[in-house]
Scaffold this active site. Structure first.
Site, PDB file in Angstrom:
ATOM      1  N   GLU A  38      58.401   2.612  58.491  1.00 53.74           N
ATOM      2  CA  GLU A  38      57.239   3.361  58.980  1.00 53.74           C
ATOM      3  C   GLU A  38      57.280   3.391  60.508  1.00 53.74           C
ATOM      4  OE1 GLU A  38      54.384   5.063  57.472  1.00 53.74           O
ATOM      5  OE2 GLU A  38      54.380   5.555  59.615  1.00 53.74           O
ATOM      6  N   LEU A  42      51.112   1.403  58.966  1.00 58.84           N
ATOM      7  CA  LEU A  42      51.188   1.231  57.519  1.00 58.84           C
ATOM      8  C   LEU A  42      49.981   1.931  56.878  1.00 58.84           C
ATOM      9  CD1 LEU A  42      52.205  -2.534  57.009  1.00 58.84           C
ATOM     10  CD2 LEU A  42      53.651  -0.487  56.851  1.00 58.84           C
ATOM     11  N   GLY A  44      50.037   5.237  56.275  1.00 56.74           N
ATOM     12  CA  GLY A  44      50.262   6.671  56.477  1.00 56.74           C
ATOM     13  C   GLY A  44      49.016   7.432  56.892  1.00 56.74           C
ATOM     14  N   GLY A 184      39.657  27.937  58.227  1.00 57.61           N
ATOM     15  CA  GLY A 184      40.148  27.418  56.946  1.00 57.61           C
ATOM     16  C   GLY A 184      39.046  26.654  56.228  1.00 57.61           C
ATOM     17  N   HIS A 449      21.380   5.779  29.916  1.00 56.76           N
ATOM     18  CA  HIS A 449      20.225   6.469  30.483  1.00 56.76           C
ATOM     19  C   HIS A 449      19.426   5.497  31.340  1.00 56.76           C
ATOM     20  CE1 HIS A 449      16.784   9.135  30.827  1.00 56.76           C
ATOM     21  NE2 HIS A 449      16.025   8.086  30.561  1.00 56.76           N
TER      22      HIS A 449
END
Ligand code: NAD
Length: 470
Positions: A38, A42, A44, A184, A449
């Protein structure tokens, strides 16, 4: 040891995002010696500048909006102000905590982290270059490319992270600007629109396609467009972004709307959220002979094998859905097969989509239109949150649960949720579809519920033509 000083491993993974680090841990569990290369942090993009810090900001945004409605809960706070700074600070701390978590997991499972930029260097070799230019070669029986993706840059909107941000720039701001244009309206655009609008920014959205969140069911897009407009956001769909230049404020944007009218807008910042591209350049794929497609995605088979024996690719760089959970599953599938324990492939038709804006959006399987186009005998059940007691009690009644079923076998073809905890509730449909449950089985399972999960069983009943609460 390899000839030039590096060690030899059973498996080297290049990239430590949710594809790479998960694959590394699973491979170590299966007894392989594993290294994970990497060059950033770490975890990413996902843990450091993607999913996780964004969700921290979105949690703050939700609380801001709850506070704006505080009086109905008896919170009579006077002169409340909202400041993106501390929220942004917290989002960075959350990212740090998660990154350190990956480091701890690597220690626990005996994965060797290698710091630097990894490149394939022919068969079974990976060269790692550190920031000071030192290069070391490592040997491995198997190499997994898990290098992920990066923001797409379009010619009319060049990201500089100063005035024109990618998602990274949008995450690093300590102050909410007065105005922001977002180009976008996919997941990134919609999530940051939510964050900034909550903290007081006037948000304008420009989307090229005919609807926002264009991959979602058309009813979902329509609902979200109304919900965002109600919050004061200006949305232009079917629009063409033309240029960004230095302007009176920060940047002057020009775009053409659906009616071909030109708009010129002076805004403080622009967020470019027009998709992501694979990080497949300069990692030695070409010299190793690994096939990539015309968009740069590594071509793999169902076991994540490239055309070069011993070289695999997983996650965003391998294409299909650019989603962390899909990357992790590909990683596990890949290493289990390497270890000879493979028991399946990734079910790409059952990968859930989640957008964590408010109201939240989540889906799995086919949209209504896709189901019809594929020739299914379609029955739709749509149940509104306003008829679910728990949602009313929580004061979160925007949205619905929509089920698309095939009349023949009552298969759950698709499910679409807009509303509270949609991104959690969608897992119920993912499991239902994974187990090949019918809509009847979904309904027969007793839902507690009062909970939001009753929205799921009521939508199932609605798809069967016998709802109770509407
Ligand atoms: P995206 O592909 O989801 O959306 C990009 C949008 O930009 C599309 O709607 C597209 O029509 C539009 N667009 C493209 N060019 C344009 C132009 N010139 N003018 C106006 N609009 C234009 O991409 P994204 O939102 O940037 O996200 C990137 C990837 O990361 C996606 O694959 C997404 O799924 C993933 N992601 C997922 C999450 C999540 O799961 N919550 C969050 C962030 C990102």
């Amino acid at each position: 040891m390899a000839a030039n000083g590096g060690e030899r491993f059973d498996l080297i993974i290049i990239g430590s995002g949710p594809g790479g680090y998960v694959a590394a841990i699973r491979a170590a569990q299966l007894g392989m010696s594993v290294a994970c290369v990497e060059d950033q942090h770490l975890g990413g993009v996902c843990l450091n500048i993607g999913c996780i810090p964004t969700k921290a900001l979105l949690t703050s945004a939700l609380l801001v909006n709850e506070m704006k409605e505080g009086e109905r809960h008896g919170i009579m706070a006077k002169e409340v102000t909202f400041d993106l700074g501390p929220a942004q600070d917290r989002s960075r701390r959350v990212a740090d905590q998660m990154r350190k978590g990956v480091g701890h997991l690597f220690k626990k499972y005996g994965v060797t982290p290698i710091e630097g930029f990894g490149r394939l260097e022919g068969k079974g070799n990976v060269e790692v270059e550190t920031s000071d230019g030192n290069k070391t070669s490592y040997e491995a029986a198997h190499v997994i490319i898990a290098t992920g993706s990066k923001p797409r840059n379009i010619p009319s909107l060049q990201i500089d992270e100063e005035r024109i941000w990618s998602s990274t720039g949008a995450l690093m701001q300590a102050k909410a600007p007065a105005t922001l244009l977002i180009v976008g309206a996919g997941a990134i655009g919609m999530e940051f629109a939510d964050v900034y609008a909550s903290f007081g920014t006037k948000v304008t959205i420009v989307e090229a396609l005919e609807r926002i969140l264009p991959l979602e069911d058309a009813e979902v897009s329509k609902f979200m467009e109304r919900a965002y407009a109600k919050r004061g956001m200006e949305i232009h769909t079917g629009a063409r972004f033309e240029k960004a230049e230095g302007g009176k404020k920060g940047v002057r944007a020009t775009f053409r709307d659906k009616q071909d009218q030109t708009h010129t807008l002076d805004v403080d910042y622009i967020l470019s959220a027009v998709g992501r591209v694979p990080s497949s350049g300069d990692i030695g794929l070409e010299s190793a002979g690994v096939t990539v497609d015309e968009r740069g995605f590594v071509v793999v088979d169902e076991l994540m094998r490239t055309n070069v024996p011993g070289v695999y690719a997983i996650g965003d760089v391998a294409g299909r859905q650019l989603l962390a959970h899909k990357a992790s599953h590909e990683g596990i599938t890949c290493v289990e097969h390497i270890a000879g324990q493979g028991h399946g492939t990734v079910d790409y038709g059952n990968v859930p989509n989640c957008t964590y804006c408010h109201p939240e959006v989540a889906s799995v399987g086919l949209t209504e239109q896709e189901a019809k186009d594929q020739g299914h005998d379609v029955e739709v059940g749509k149940f509104p949150w306003v008829a679910v007691g728990r949602a009313v009690a929580a004061a979160h009644t925007d949205g619905f649960v929509k089920i698309i079923r095939d009349r023949r076998y009552s298969e759950i073809l698709g499910a679409h949720i807009v509303g509270p905890n949609a991104t959690e509730l969608i897992a119920e449909f993912v499991i239902g579809r994974h187990l090949e449950s019918t809509v009847e089985e979904l309904e027969k399972a007793i839902h507690p519920h009062p909970t939001l999960s009753e929205g799921v069983s009521e939508a199932a009943l609605t798809a069967l033509g016998r709802p109770i609460h509407i």
